[in-house]
Design an enzyme around this catalytic site. Structure first.
Site, PDB file in Angstrom:
ATOM      1  N   TYR A 192      16.044  29.630 -26.123  1.00 43.10           N
ATOM      2  CA  TYR A 192      16.262  28.228 -25.796  1.00 43.10           C
ATOM      3  C   TYR A 192      15.097  27.407 -25.402  1.00 43.10           C
ATOM      4  CZ  TYR A 192      18.491  24.309 -23.186  1.00 43.10           C
ATOM      5  OH  TYR A 192      18.830  23.116 -22.941  1.00 43.10           O
ATOM      6  N   SER A 248      14.320  19.471 -23.665  1.00 41.03           N
ATOM      7  CA  SER A 248      14.695  19.878 -22.465  1.00 41.03           C
ATOM      8  C   SER A 248      13.219  19.997 -21.547  1.00 41.03           C
ATOM      9  CB  SER A 248      15.294  21.282 -22.520  1.00 41.03           C
ATOM     10  OG  SER A 248      15.303  21.805 -21.030  1.00 41.03           O
TER      11      SER A 248
END
Length: 273
Positions: free
Chosen positions: A155, A141
């Site tokens: 995350y 990401s």
């Protein structure tokens, strides 16, 4: 066409994972699809078999199980199915501060986001090397390339791990016929924000920040085929990455903290279903 090549896609029941399955099928790859929702996997597999005349095997599995990757690879081996392409896509987000969630939640998260993809590669890589062909896409990401934010403690860290891991692995596989890519999309239309409860909030963000899952998947497969080790989807995301890279760490963290605080305030004041 990809005659006799087979791809394993994790988190294949929706979003980017489903888009990867569809794009791989379009390119002629046979498929192994895994996720928790067996009914959804079966429906996708049946559609892709009919549309593209490929084989599609469904392997429902919760990768939060510590024995999940081993069980999956053993099941494939028992059926004589080798894997030429691995797309490590399964993932989700955990909100709240680190100490506001039980340790079991974080342990399961790290199992799915870091341990499972690493173990799947460890188990499947020798076969790829032996056959002289392999493609590994680790869906990371943009969050792994910018400073971490409060309320999403693990995350960004998990995605940064996938990026660094992919870089090292790509160097280790040079000359073997195996390509490794860390794919770094930004905001992508999928079920991700429905799962973590942020759908209504992120839907108010500018449209130019968003990409669609089929484009992300297509670009990811093109990138790994071309030997791109880290690929950031979209011009806007590449600009964001470049800007944060140029900023001093202290300023980058300050900007991240400010925007994160605004996001949390908007989320706290938004109505919940």
């Amino acid at each position: 066409m990809a005659s006799n090549r087979r791809a394993l896609v994790t988190g294949a029941s929706a979003g980017i994972g489903e888009a990867f399955a569809r794009e791989l099928a379009r390119r002629g790859f046979d498929l192994v699809l895994t996720a928790r929702r067996a009914d959804r996997l079966e429906a996708i597999a049946a559609e892709l078999r009919d549309r593209h005349a490929i084989e599609a095997v469904v392997a429902p599995l919760d990768l939060a199980r510590p024995d999940g990757p081993e069980a999956l690879v053993a099941a494939l081996a028992s059926q004589g199915l080798h894997i030429d392409v691995l797309v490590n896509n399964a993932g989700y987000g955990v909100t709240d501060y680190l100490d506001e969630q039980p340790w079991s939640t974080h342990a399961a998260f790290m199992q799915v986001m870091m341990t499972a993809p690493t173990e799947l590669i460890w188990r499947l890589l020798p076969g790829m090397k032996a056959r002289g062909y392999g493609r590994i896409v680790n869906v990371a990401s943009l969050a792994g390339l910018v400073p971490g934010s409060a309320g999403h403690t693990l995350y960004g860290a998990s995605k940064a791990y996938l990026i660094r891991f992919s870089q090292s692995l790509a160097l280790e596989t040079l000359g073997t016929g195996v390509h490794v890519t860390a794919l770094c999309p930004g905001f992508t239309h999928s079920e991700f924000h429905d799962v973590n409860g942020a759908r209504q909030l992120v839907s108010n963000m500018p449209s130019f920040l968003w990409m669609d899952a089929p484009t992300v998947a297509r670009q990811g497969l093109d990138a790994v085929e071309a030997g791109e080790i880290v690929y950031v989807n979209g011009r806007v995301n590449r600009v964001i990455k470049a800007l944060f890279k140029l900023l001093p760490d202290r300023l980058a963290l300050k900007l991240t903290e400010r925007e994160g605080r605004r996001f949390r305030l908007r989320r706290a004041s938004s109505p919940h279903p």
